[in-house]
Design a protein around this motif. Structure first.
Motif, mmCIF file in Angstrom:
data_model
loop_
_atom_site.group_PDB
_atom_site.id
_atom_site.type_symbol
_atom_site.label_atom_id
_atom_site.label_comp_id
_atom_site.label_asym_id
_atom_site.label_seq_id
_atom_site.Cartn_x
_atom_site.Cartn_y
_atom_site.Cartn_z
ATOM 1 N N PRO A 25 17.389 13.745 23.146
ATOM 2 C CA PRO A 25 16.914 14.878 23.935
ATOM 3 C C PRO A 25 16.961 14.624 25.439
ATOM 4 N N HIS A 26 17.553 13.519 25.841
ATOM 5 C CA HIS A 26 17.428 13.113 27.246
ATOM 6 C C HIS A 26 18.677 13.340 28.094
ATOM 7 N N GLN A 27 19.583 14.140 27.608
ATOM 8 C CA GLN A 27 20.817 14.440 28.352
ATOM 9 C C GLN A 27 21.544 13.177 28.805
ATOM 10 N N VAL A 28 21.523 12.173 27.965
ATOM 11 C CA VAL A 28 22.267 10.945 28.270
ATOM 12 C C VAL A 28 23.760 11.201 28.057
ATOM 13 N N TYR A 29 24.046 11.891 26.980
ATOM 14 C CA TYR A 29 25.445 12.189 26.637
ATOM 15 C C TYR A 29 25.861 13.534 27.217
ATOM 16 N N GLU A 30 27.165 13.656 27.445
ATOM 17 C CA GLU A 30 27.687 14.949 27.867
ATOM 18 C C GLU A 30 28.921 15.249 27.024
ATOM 19 N N VAL A 31 28.947 16.440 26.466
ATOM 20 C CA VAL A 31 30.096 16.855 25.660
ATOM 21 C C VAL A 31 31.023 17.658 26.568
ATOM 22 N N ARG A 32 32.312 17.307 26.545
ATOM 23 C CA ARG A 32 33.253 17.928 27.481
ATOM 24 C C ARG A 32 34.446 18.555 26.749
ATOM 25 N N GLU A 33 35.183 19.378 27.470
ATOM 26 C CA GLU A 33 36.394 19.991 26.903
ATOM 27 C C GLU A 33 37.504 18.951 26.769
ATOM 28 N N GLU A 34 37.665 18.164 27.816
ATOM 29 C CA GLU A 34 38.800 17.225 27.845
ATOM 30 C C GLU A 34 38.442 15.887 27.210
ATOM 31 N N GLU A 35 39.443 15.049 26.991
ATOM 32 C CA GLU A 35 39.236 13.722 26.410
ATOM 33 C C GLU A 35 38.751 12.740 27.467
ATOM 34 N N PRO A 36 37.921 11.781 27.144
ATOM 35 C CA PRO A 36 37.175 11.724 25.907
ATOM 36 C C PRO A 36 36.126 12.830 25.863
ATOM 37 N N ARG A 37 35.974 13.425 24.678
ATOM 38 C CA ARG A 37 35.123 14.617 24.571
ATOM 39 C C ARG A 37 33.638 14.315 24.737
ATOM 40 N N LEU A 38 33.334 13.044 24.690
ATOM 41 C CA LEU A 38 31.930 12.655 24.800
ATOM 42 C C LEU A 38 31.826 11.503 25.794
ATOM 43 N N ILE A 39 30.929 11.622 26.751
ATOM 44 C CA ILE A 39 30.736 10.502 27.678
ATOM 45 C C ILE A 39 29.239 10.210 27.859
ATOM 46 N N VAL A 40 28.951 9.001 28.299
ATOM 47 C CA VAL A 40 27.583 8.651 28.673
ATOM 48 C C VAL A 40 27.439 9.090 30.132
ATOM 49 N N ALA A 41 26.936 10.306 30.315
ATOM 50 C CA ALA A 41 26.935 10.917 31.645
ATOM 51 C C ALA A 41 25.737 10.472 32.477
ATOM 52 N N ASN A 42 24.602 10.287 31.840
ATOM 53 C CA ASN A 42 23.379 9.942 32.571
ATOM 54 C C ASN A 42 22.717 8.699 31.975
ATOM 55 N N PRO A 43 23.320 7.531 32.235
ATOM 56 C CA PRO A 43 22.819 6.311 31.594
ATOM 57 C C PRO A 43 21.353 6.013 31.911
ATOM 58 N N THR A 44 20.891 6.394 33.102
ATOM 59 C CA THR A 44 19.505 6.032 33.425
ATOM 60 C C THR A 44 18.491 6.985 32.792
ATOM 61 N N ASN A 45 18.962 8.043 32.116
ATOM 62 C CA ASN A 45 18.046 8.869 31.318
ATOM 63 C C ASN A 45 17.701 8.200 29.999
ATOM 64 N N CYS A 46 18.475 7.193 29.624
ATOM 65 C CA CYS A 46 18.281 6.550 28.329
ATOM 66 C C CYS A 46 16.954 5.792 28.330
ATOM 67 N N VAL A 47 16.178 5.981 27.258
ATOM 68 C CA VAL A 47 14.879 5.315 27.124
ATOM 69 C C VAL A 47 15.121 3.819 26.881
ATOM 70 N N VAL A 48 14.563 2.989 27.747
ATOM 71 C CA VAL A 48 14.836 1.553 27.657
ATOM 72 C C VAL A 48 14.422 1.013 26.286
ATOM 73 N N ASP A 100 32.246 3.075 21.712
ATOM 74 C CA ASP A 100 33.525 2.459 21.375
ATOM 75 C C ASP A 100 34.458 3.592 20.924
ATOM 76 N N TYR A 101 35.353 3.989 21.805
ATOM 77 C CA TYR A 101 36.194 5.162 21.514
ATOM 78 C C TYR A 101 37.207 4.907 20.400
ATOM 79 N N SER A 102 37.439 3.651 20.082
ATOM 80 C CA SER A 102 38.369 3.388 18.987
ATOM 81 C C SER A 102 37.698 3.702 17.641
ATOM 82 N N ARG A 103 36.375 3.798 17.639
ATOM 83 C CA ARG A 103 35.651 4.121 16.402
ATOM 84 C C ARG A 103 35.117 5.551 16.374
ATOM 85 N N CYS A 104 34.805 6.096 17.544
ATOM 86 C CA CYS A 104 34.132 7.400 17.610
ATOM 87 C C CYS A 104 35.008 8.505 17.018
ATOM 88 N N ASN A 105 34.392 9.355 16.179
ATOM 89 C CA ASN A 105 35.144 10.483 15.584
ATOM 90 C C ASN A 105 34.643 11.823 16.133
#
Ligand code: SF4
Ligand code: SF4
Ligand code: SF4
Lengths: 95, 125
Positions: A36-59, A21-26
């Protein structure tokens, strides 16, 4: 061990992943540091954080959400995902 | 009981998690339970899920000190604090959370061995 299935269903068909929820994320990035599963990706541009690899997420894991101070991370309804897994397993031939 | 050995639970994030990809989890747990000073060692699939909560509530009734080899200790403290407290256990002396993600079998084994020695020394001192 099958690497890309969960409960007999191909992982990519299971819609379990964090939603930010980007309205809450700081952008403290605690979630990305924890997972440790590379689900998130930190980027230079906005939004600085994205869920890049959703299927890496442990169910059914929610651990990163517990690191999130402003409560900006949510997940799909577990019971709904479980029903979907059962239905998909039937389609896959009831393995 | 001063010479009571801790139990060790390895949590493997459902066993499908890339954090344990470099490790043979079966070699790891077999070496730990046979070679190290633990009362026993075993694998739980997903301790922070609902059945993990139920399992811990039941397991901790035995009041045995427990090392959990899994993910980040600060996270484990958050996730398991309530279960430990409910069982009347002391988070500082009865529980040792250890991060063994992204290690090889040998690295993880050595990390557990060192942590057990450290824990033993602490409770002696
Ligand atoms: S932990 Fe929460 S606030 Fe921090 S970056 Fe992640 S989603 Fe945003
Ligand atoms: S829920 Fe677990 S596996 Fe999924 S992104 Fe968060 S920490 Fe990673
Ligand atoms: S306790 Fe840690 S290692 Fe175990 S399933 Fe939860 S996040 Fe993964």
């Amino acid at each position: 061990m099958a690497e890309n299935t969960f409960m007999g269903v191909p992982r990519e068909k299971i819609t379990w992943a964090p939603v930010i929820d980007y309205s809450r994320c700081n952008y403290c990035l605690e979630c990305a540091k924890f997972c440790p599963h590379q689900v998130y990706e930190v980027r230079e541009e906005e939004p600085r954080l994205i869920v890049a690899n959703p299927t890496n997420c442990v169910v059914f894991c929610r651990a990163c959400a517990k690191t999130c101070g402003p409560d900006a991370i949510s997940f799909p309804e577990k019971s709904w995902v479980l029903e979907a897994i059962k239905a998909l397993r039937q389609e896959e031939g009831g393995k | 009981m001063p010479d009571e050995k801790p139990g060790l639970i390895m949590c493997v994030c459902t066993g499908k998690c890339p954090g344990f990809a470099k490790m043979d989890i079966w070699d790891f747990i077999n070496r730990v339970r046979v070679e190290l000073p633990v009362e026993y060692g075993f694998i739980h699939p997903q301790l922070c899920e609902e059945d993990g909560d139920r399992f811990l509530a039941d397991f901790l009734k035995a009041h045995r000190k427990v090392m959990i080899a899994a993910c980040a200790p600060n996270m484990q403290n958050k996730m398991f604090r309530d279960a430990l407290k409910a069982a009347g256990m002391d988070l500082k002396t009865d529980f040792y959370p250890l991060d063994i993600r992204d290690l090889t079998t040998e690295e993880a084994f050595q990390k557990v061995a060192a942590a057990l020695a450290d824990w033993e020394a602490r409770s002696d001192g």
